[in-house]
Write a protein that holds these residues in place. Sequence first.
Motif, PDB file in Angstrom:
ATOM      1  N   PRO A   1       0.828  -1.208   0.000  1.00 39.05           N
ATOM      2  CA  PRO A   1       0.000   0.000   0.000  1.00 39.05           C
ATOM      3  C   PRO A   1       0.864   1.261   0.000  1.00 39.05           C
ATOM      4  O   PRO A   1       2.095   1.197   0.069  1.00 39.05           O
ATOM      5  CB  PRO A   1      -0.797  -0.128   1.283  1.00 39.05           C
ATOM      6  N   GLN A   2       0.167   2.400  -0.058  1.00 42.53           N
ATOM      7  CA  GLN A   2       0.850   3.678   0.099  1.00 42.53           C
ATOM      8  C   GLN A   2       0.913   4.002   1.590  1.00 42.53           C
ATOM      9  O   GLN A   2      -0.096   3.903   2.294  1.00 42.53           O
ATOM     10  CB  GLN A   2       0.101   4.798  -0.639  1.00 42.53           C
ATOM     11  N   VAL A   3       2.116   4.424   2.053  1.00 42.14           N
ATOM     12  CA  VAL A   3       2.300   4.772   3.465  1.00 42.14           C
ATOM     13  C   VAL A   3       2.761   6.231   3.511  1.00 42.14           C
ATOM     14  O   VAL A   3       3.825   6.575   2.975  1.00 42.14           O
ATOM     15  CB  VAL A   3       3.331   3.851   4.140  1.00 42.14           C
ATOM     16  N   LYS A   4       1.926   7.096   4.109  1.00 41.23           N
ATOM     17  CA  LYS A   4       2.185   8.534   4.159  1.00 41.23           C
ATOM     18  C   LYS A   4       2.324   8.985   5.606  1.00 41.23           C
ATOM     19  O   LYS A   4       1.686   8.430   6.513  1.00 41.23           O
ATOM     20  CB  LYS A   4       1.039   9.312   3.496  1.00 41.23           C
ATOM     21  N   PRO A   5       3.151   9.996   5.868  1.00 42.52           N
ATOM     22  CA  PRO A   5       3.307  10.487   7.244  1.00 42.52           C
ATOM     23  C   PRO A   5       2.051  11.170   7.740  1.00 42.52           C
ATOM     24  O   PRO A   5       1.337  11.834   6.993  1.00 42.52           O
ATOM     25  CB  PRO A   5       4.483  11.458   7.145  1.00 42.52           C
TER      26      PRO A   5
END
Length: 228
Positions: free
Chosen positions: A168-172
């Motif tokens: 998946p996409q992992v964003k702060p």
Amino acid sequence: MTDKVTTTELEIGKVVTNQPDQGAGASITGDAPKQKLNLAIPKGADGQSPSPNALSIGTVITGQPATQAAASVTGEAPSQILNLTIPQGATGPVGPQGPTGPQGAAGAQGPKGDKGDTGSTGPQGATGPQGPAGTNATPVYFETVSGKVVTAGTAVSIVFAKKYTSPPQVKPDPIWNGNQMVIGQASDITATGCKVIVKQSVGTLLLNGSPYADAPANTNFSMFVIGS
């Protein structure tokens, strides 16, 4: 001794008309007791011809229905005026309907009328046919994963709660630690988890330094995870 009286029967005999200048005359002819009386009567002189009377129409008035007509003559001969009053006749019966006349030209358009009231709601229509089945869409998951720094400058391993078919996409997800902002940077992302390096803003910014430094141990951080 008394003399016997004889009664004479006198009847009209001839009656002639004399000229006006001749006198009247009478004579008895025959023997008694039956005799005839003959008469000569002069003709009368010719009278003067009367002047013709010029009669003109004066006023003509319409009287009320069922009243009598009237006429009057005014003025002096030979110029007189005939005035008439003629009563109005009774209304006659209705005549047959005439043929339809030709259509007239269209008139000018009138002004726009006021908006009418909203009509009542009509009955509900029948249910329409069912549409075709759609294709199976891939579900999208979203979650927030939290962690804590164990050793400053060392990546922290996190595990995703959702089951993803691909990384998946992992964003702060920036959070505050007092007056410093804490932010993470993901690496080594798989379908089950990733590693996060955690940074924290420095209190005093040096001209030759970075605005962020390694977050100290026990610093909490948060990351957004979006995938399918």
